[in-house]
Design an enzyme around this catalytic site. Structure first.
Site, PDB file in Angstrom:
ATOM      1  CE  LYS A  66      11.645  -3.752   8.116  1.00 51.90           C
ATOM      2  NZ  LYS A  66      10.997  -4.586   7.113  1.00 51.90           N
ATOM      3  CG  ASP A 102      12.301  -5.981   3.928  1.00 49.95           C
ATOM      4  OD1 ASP A 102      12.684  -7.008   4.521  1.00 49.95           O
ATOM      5  OD2 ASP A 102      12.071  -4.909   4.517  1.00 49.95           O
ATOM      6  N   GLY A 127      -2.128  -2.457  -0.446  1.00 50.74           N
ATOM      7  CA  GLY A 127      -1.520  -1.651   0.613  1.00 50.74           C
ATOM      8  C   GLY A 127      -0.545  -0.652   0.024  1.00 50.74           C
ATOM      9  N   GLY A 129       1.668   1.236   2.345  1.00 52.38           N
ATOM     10  CA  GLY A 129       2.557   1.635   3.434  1.00 52.38           C
ATOM     11  C   GLY A 129       3.982   1.186   3.154  1.00 52.38           C
ATOM     12  CG  ASN A 151      -3.800   1.861   0.772  1.00 50.58           C
ATOM     13  OD1 ASN A 151      -3.657   0.822   1.422  1.00 50.58           O
ATOM     14  ND2 ASN A 151      -3.678   3.057   1.305  1.00 50.58           N
ATOM     15  NE  ARG A 152      -7.804   1.189   5.865  1.00 48.15           N
ATOM     16  CZ  ARG A 152      -7.442   0.793   7.078  1.00 48.15           C
ATOM     17  NH1 ARG A 152      -8.137  -0.138   7.696  1.00 48.15           N
ATOM     18  NH2 ARG A 152      -6.387   1.320   7.664  1.00 48.15           N
ATOM     19  CB  THR A 153      -6.195   5.763   2.350  1.00 41.33           C
ATOM     20  OG1 THR A 153      -6.594   5.300   3.641  1.00 41.33           O
ATOM     21  CG2 THR A 153      -6.331   7.273   2.270  1.00 41.33           C
ATOM     22  CG  MET A 214       4.697  -9.220   1.399  1.00 39.53           C
ATOM     23  SD  MET A 214       5.660  -7.722   1.233  1.00 39.53           S
ATOM     24  CE  MET A 214       4.453  -6.631   0.571  1.00 39.53           C
ATOM     25  CE1 TYR A 216       7.414 -14.537   9.741  1.00 46.39           C
ATOM     26  CE2 TYR A 216       6.857 -16.632  10.769  1.00 46.39           C
ATOM     27  CZ  TYR A 216       7.571 -15.454  10.754  1.00 46.39           C
ATOM     28  OH  TYR A 216       8.450 -15.188  11.772  1.00 46.39           O
TER      29      TYR A 216
HETATM   30  P1  ATR Z   1       3.601  -0.990   6.923  1.00 51.35           P
HETATM   31  O1  ATR Z   1       4.830  -0.154   7.112  1.00 51.35           O
HETATM   32  O2  ATR Z   1       3.634  -2.317   7.618  1.00 51.35           O
HETATM   33  O3  ATR Z   1       3.203  -1.127   5.491  1.00 51.35           O
HETATM   34  P2  ATR Z   1       1.671   1.096   7.400  1.00 51.35           P
HETATM   35  O4  ATR Z   1       2.546   2.111   6.770  1.00 51.35           O
HETATM   36  O5  ATR Z   1       0.915   1.444   8.640  1.00 51.35           O
HETATM   37  O6  ATR Z   1       2.453  -0.228   7.742  1.00 51.35           O
HETATM   38  O7  ATR Z   1       0.636   0.616   6.290  1.00 51.35           O
HETATM   39  C1  ATR Z   1      -0.329  -0.316   6.550  1.00 51.35           C
HETATM   40  C2  ATR Z   1      -1.115  -0.581   5.251  1.00 51.35           C
HETATM   41  O8  ATR Z   1      -2.131  -1.540   5.525  1.00 51.35           O
HETATM   42  C3  ATR Z   1      -1.812   0.642   4.712  1.00 51.35           C
HETATM   43  O9  ATR Z   1      -1.823   0.537   3.301  1.00 51.35           O
HETATM   44  C4  ATR Z   1      -3.216   0.499   5.295  1.00 51.35           C
HETATM   45  O10 ATR Z   1      -4.227   1.164   4.579  1.00 51.35           O
HETATM   46  P3  ATR Z   1      -4.507   2.751   4.826  1.00 51.35           P
HETATM   47  O11 ATR Z   1      -3.418   3.481   4.091  1.00 51.35           O
HETATM   48  O12 ATR Z   1      -5.850   2.976   4.249  1.00 51.35           O
HETATM   49  O13 ATR Z   1      -4.472   2.951   6.309  1.00 51.35           O
HETATM   50  C5  ATR Z   1      -3.401  -0.993   5.189  1.00 51.35           C
HETATM   51  N1  ATR Z   1      -4.403  -1.561   6.108  1.00 51.35           N
HETATM   52  C6  ATR Z   1      -4.308  -1.667   7.460  1.00 51.35           C
HETATM   53  N2  ATR Z   1      -5.409  -2.302   7.963  1.00 51.35           N
HETATM   54  C7  ATR Z   1      -6.202  -2.596   6.908  1.00 51.35           C
HETATM   55  C8  ATR Z   1      -7.464  -3.244   6.766  1.00 51.35           C
HETATM   56  N3  ATR Z   1      -8.128  -3.737   7.834  1.00 51.35           N
HETATM   57  N4  ATR Z   1      -7.975  -3.386   5.512  1.00 51.35           N
HETATM   58  C9  ATR Z   1      -7.311  -2.906   4.438  1.00 51.35           C
HETATM   59  N5  ATR Z   1      -6.111  -2.280   4.513  1.00 51.35           N
HETATM   60  C10 ATR Z   1      -5.564  -2.131   5.714  1.00 51.35           C
END
Ligand code: ATR
Length: 271
Positions: A66, A102, A127, A129, A151-153, A214, A216
């Site tokens: 994308k 989307d 999240g 990302g 977000n985790r981070t 988001m 399924y």
């Molecule tokens: P996408 O384009 O699908 O959103 P991405 O840019 O890799 O993919 O982002 C994935 C998201 O899922 C991120 O917000 C990630 O958190 P981090 O920024 O901390 O990495 C989050 N994520 C992935 N695995 C996770 C988990 N087990 N628990 C919580 N958050 C998770």
């Protein structure tokens, strides 16, 4: 000769887009052919050019292309610019037009299919990302009272929140959610790919609140199960969003909006 469309991604074999667009074409009488294209990880632009040279009219773009589709487009819709990603390419008179359906798909599924009342609601988006960025602005367009990105981070949530330039939006870490509660929690993390749920406090869903994953799958996803276990009035998965974003793309290409209800039902029975 039918007009040619396809979905490009890697992997692509499980994509339901061909089934969805075939159903739309039958329903609307539009004469289209829609295939799956396995994109090469090191030559996405070449794959697109070859598709165009063979007469292709449009592509849906999925993981992991994308952002590359965004970079490739000669012209971008406003919603694609805001999403920073493109899921719909149209080829017209030698130009590549990029759009992103989307977020509109999520809003239509929640608001039109399930009648969620966005106005005045408190939304939590999990999240930070691409998936979350893609739905952030369309959700804000529905007039919620607040939208918290967790977000985790935490720093990434802060960055995405700052991008919104909107006083209703705040970013935080998952560990800062204690004591807050929301009417709608949307899961845009990739945690579900591993069957996991982001660690959030159970009481951050207010009584009667809704959850939306988001993602399924044929079985309830981990986040759908989380919603059910924490008293969600509705714990929805992303099948409706998938069909709605496809319908928006179909409209971009063909100028006709298909009736999504029967297609969602058909897929729900078949998955
Ligand atoms: P996408 O384009 O699908 O959103 P991405 O840019 O890799 O993919 O982002 C994935 C998201 O899922 C991120 O917000 C990630 O958190 P981090 O920024 O901390 O990495 C989050 N994520 C992935 N695995 C996770 C988990 N087990 N628990 C919580 N958050 C998770």
């Amino acid at each position: 000769m039918s007009d040619r469309y396809a979905v490009i991604g890697n992997p692509i074999e499980h994509s339901k887009s061909p089934l969805i667009h075939a159903a739309f074409a039958r329903q609307t009488g539009e004469d289209i052919e829609y295939d799956r294209l396995l994109g090469s990880l090191d030559d996405f632009a070449g794959d697109v050019r070859r598709f165009v040279a063979a007469g292709g009219r449009g592509l849906n773009v999925t993981v992991p292309f994308k952002e590359q589709a965004f970079a490739l487009a000669d012209r971008l819709s406003e919603r694609a610019q805001r999403a920073g990603a493109v899921n719909t390419l149209s080829f017209e008179q030698g130009r590549i037009l990029g759009d992103n359906t989307d977020g509109a798909g999520l809003v239509r599924d929640l608001g039109c299919n399930h009648l969620f009342r966005f106005a005045g609601s408190r939304i939590l988006l999990l999240g930070a990302g691409g998936a979350s960025r893609g739905v952030l602005f369309p959700l804000l367009g529905e007039d919620p009272a607040s939208l918290t990105i967790a977000n985790r981070t935490a720093s990434k949530a802060d960055e995405l929140a700052a991008m919104a330039r909107d006083t209703r939006v705040a970013g935080c870490g998952l560990d800062e959610l204690a004591g807050q509660s929301f009417d709608l929690i949307v899961n845009g993390t990739a945690a579900g790919l591993k069957g996991e749920v982001p660690p959030i406090p159970g009481d951050c869903l207010r009584p009667g609140g809704w959850t939306y994953d988001m993602m399924y799958s044929s079985e309830p996803t981990a986040f759908v199960r989380w919603g059910q276990a924490h008293g969600a009035a509705r714990a929805l998965d992303g099948l409706g969003m998938l069909v709605e974003q496809a319908a928006e793309s179909f409209q971009v290409w063909r100028g006709v909006m298909p009736d999504t209800g029967p297609v969602i039902e058909e897929l729900r029975r078949g998955i």
